[in-house]
Design an enzyme around this catalytic site. Sequence first.
Site, PDB file in Angstrom:
ATOM      1  N   GLU A   1      -9.720 -29.182 -36.546  1.00 54.44           N
ATOM      2  CA  GLU A   1     -10.799 -29.623 -35.761  1.00 54.44           C
ATOM      3  C   GLU A   1     -11.355 -28.208 -35.040  1.00 54.44           C
ATOM      4  O   GLU A   1     -12.709 -27.772 -35.227  1.00 54.44           O
ATOM      5  CB  GLU A   1     -10.839 -30.607 -34.854  1.00 54.44           C
ATOM      6  CG  GLU A   1     -10.688 -32.230 -35.477  1.00 54.44           C
ATOM      7  CD  GLU A   1     -10.730 -33.087 -34.269  1.00 54.44           C
ATOM      8  OE1 GLU A   1     -11.808 -33.593 -33.661  1.00 54.44           O
ATOM      9  OE2 GLU A   1      -9.553 -33.726 -33.931  1.00 54.44           O
TER      10      GLU A   1
ATOM     11  N   HIS B   1      13.911 -33.557 -48.090  1.00 57.08           N
ATOM     12  CA  HIS B   1      14.088 -34.403 -49.547  1.00 57.08           C
ATOM     13  C   HIS B   1      13.068 -34.320 -50.434  1.00 57.08           C
ATOM     14  O   HIS B   1      12.959 -34.891 -51.341  1.00 57.08           O
ATOM     15  CB  HIS B   1      14.261 -35.893 -48.907  1.00 57.08           C
ATOM     16  CG  HIS B   1      15.345 -36.061 -48.421  1.00 57.08           C
ATOM     17  ND1 HIS B   1      16.650 -36.482 -48.731  1.00 57.08           N
ATOM     18  CD2 HIS B   1      15.893 -35.862 -46.817  1.00 57.08           C
ATOM     19  CE1 HIS B   1      17.568 -36.627 -48.137  1.00 57.08           C
ATOM     20  NE2 HIS B   1      16.983 -36.272 -46.808  1.00 57.08           N
TER      21      HIS B   1
ATOM     22  N   LYS C   1     -19.671 -40.420 -38.899  1.00 60.25           N
ATOM     23  CA  LYS C   1     -19.715 -41.484 -37.736  1.00 60.25           C
ATOM     24  C   LYS C   1     -21.078 -42.022 -37.982  1.00 60.25           C
ATOM     25  O   LYS C   1     -21.197 -43.223 -38.070  1.00 60.25           O
ATOM     26  CB  LYS C   1     -19.379 -41.010 -36.388  1.00 60.25           C
ATOM     27  CG  LYS C   1     -18.008 -40.854 -36.051  1.00 60.25           C
ATOM     28  CD  LYS C   1     -17.791 -40.509 -34.769  1.00 60.25           C
ATOM     29  CE  LYS C   1     -16.063 -40.397 -34.594  1.00 60.25           C
ATOM     30  NZ  LYS C   1     -15.690 -39.818 -33.348  1.00 60.25           N
TER      31      LYS C   1
END
Lengths: 370, 370
Positions: free
Chosen positions: B243, B259, B350
Amino acid sequence: MGVNLLELLRRYDKTGIYNVYLRWHELLSDTYRVVRESFSVPREINVHGKVIRYGDINKVVICGMGGSGIVGDLVYDMYQDVAEVPIVVIKDYHLPRFCDERTLVIAISYSGNTEETISAFVEGIERGCQVVSVSSGGVLEEFAKKLGTPHVAVPRGTQPRAALPCLVAATLAILEKFNVIGDTGGDVKECSAVLRDVIEENRPEVGGRALELANAIGDKVPFICGHTFYRGVAIRLKNEFNENSKVVAVASTLPEFDHNDIVGWELKPSNVVPVFIRDRDEDEVTRARVTCTEDVLRSLGLRIEEIWARGRSRLAKVLSLCLLGGLASVYLAVLRGLDPGEVVTISLLKRYMSEKLRVVESLRKRLCIE
Amino acid sequence: MGVNLLELLRRYDKTGIYNVYLRWHELLSDTYRVVRESFSVPREINVHGKVIRYGDINKVVICGMGGSGIVGDLVYDMYQDVAEVPIVVIKDYHLPRFCDERTLVIAISYSGNTEETISAFVEGIERGCQVVSVSSGGVLEEFAKKLGTPHVAVPRGTQPRAALPCLVAATLAILEKFNVIGDTGGDVKECSAVLRDVIEENRPEVGGRALELANAIGDKVPFICGHTFYRGVAIRLKNEFNENSKVVAVASTLPEFDHNDIVGWELKPSNVVPVFIRDRDEDEVTRARVTCTEDVLRSLGLRIEEIWARGRSRLAKVLSLCLLGGLASVYLAVLRGLDPGEVVTISLLKRYMSEKLRVVESLRKRLCIE
């Protein structure tokens, strides 16, 4: 096409990991059938004089690492809106505080020798949790046999990540027996058929979407993003590109992606490839969000790769994507002249840790197992 | 040093987001004090004729997105081995099936207008959960007032991500009142002092570790890795670099990193910078794992950045790292000539979603709120 994938697989896939993916449909249905028939929840067991009663659980904790740990993520995604109890995934040595005698702890380690998972298993026993283990042998099986805790054996002999269908099938069968989820027999059957289709459509002779995806990624960073239901699939694909193709990769999830990650794309980074996981059955809000997000990225000039879930059941959708991603990551490895089966640094680290701290030996002592 | 950070901040930080980080120590202790004094758990409330009884919870669900959602991750990391009940973090529109009248649902949205969080809040009410909301106003506050559900108001007027200490402090105070965690007053005090130190040591006049880190990252992909306790911090730092600095970033966790992710580093990718989160109080196993992992990466010829937690309490450790990462991400933004406060694509998305589906309006109808 220009490349002879079969020839490349012959040359670079020394351990034959590719062939295991070709058998996923059988591995899934066979393991499910066997575990359904052979596993039953004990009424109670006695560990060193302490009685653990089974049944009547109110929490599920699934422990595992890497190719075994991803099972917890996939199960969570598929059943968190079905299960009446919380399903919590742990990828570490320790269990959360809440684990008690009403907690089902499923410890999954394909090799049976993963020290984090063995440690969580031991903590589960010590706290009186209803512990079940899953492995193809190793220390986990040995501990379970010596302590008398229920154990599920899956077929041996491959890399943990390629054994995914065995581990998923075993876990589903266990969760059914504990009444956490309903009968998944029909889903397993459908999924098995879908997996066969995915294999056919992406054979090395045709390449298919798996080869296209491998070519699109090259040596860039694949950034795999699915909406919340596909969080585990995104992680799984990241892991496959890490292990098989030896590339740094990213897993991300919508809608959270829209609250931070998207800003990282505003300057159109050239070394990252966005790969979105799609589903023809997305609900209206999810579809709007995925398409809006893709539109914004495209408006920045980025090219987006999409991969689509197959089948009707959640199981088919999830495993078909895992298989497609698996094949793509194997193809990418051999296109780059690398052995998809080899994971040098993982083996190195496991040996380092084991020699340095001898965690498993100290757990053995803690449980008085000779 | 060569750069005049103060001048760059003056030129590019148009919204003055940097100044909010400078007040973190006050935001934390002031909000904690106010919420502790003003918030009390109701005995019961009545929503449209349905009685919701408060107290006696056996599960906690923390809902939120982005800068508000990270609070759940940090709280989970700090208290999952203290809390006797599961703490589950949800970053989506929907709650898991297990949410019931014994579930505390904390819905956090700094703006109060995040549609995913409002949706989860509404589902919580409909399922009879013990819902508490946290916001600086907006629809969430409006809904809570109209329905009579307990609401915690935090100070207004900044970007959600910069308001982190307010949201953390409010959540801690709420969890204390529900007896999920013990008194954190001492930790808040210590943390506040530590945050002040971090600010002093990384002022633009001196640059400090924050500037070093920003310089090391440049326009590469920061790959932030912490052991399990710092999973949330790694995500938070990823979000901050997304951001504030507008770069793609990765969050990863040990031991899981060993892993899969580690294999992606075997060919020494040149456009990714490994940043490890360290802690002088790591236990023996964690320290061995982090140092072994770093050694393997160094043996591949990679240069590793480390950032170290400060303070004694978990709260100080976690928030000191968040502050250091926040400052580094702001410095990186202005070094790149970018406004750290601007998040163009998030606002765009948004608006798209809100106009396209009007989710909040339909939730308003569902709850009969005029």
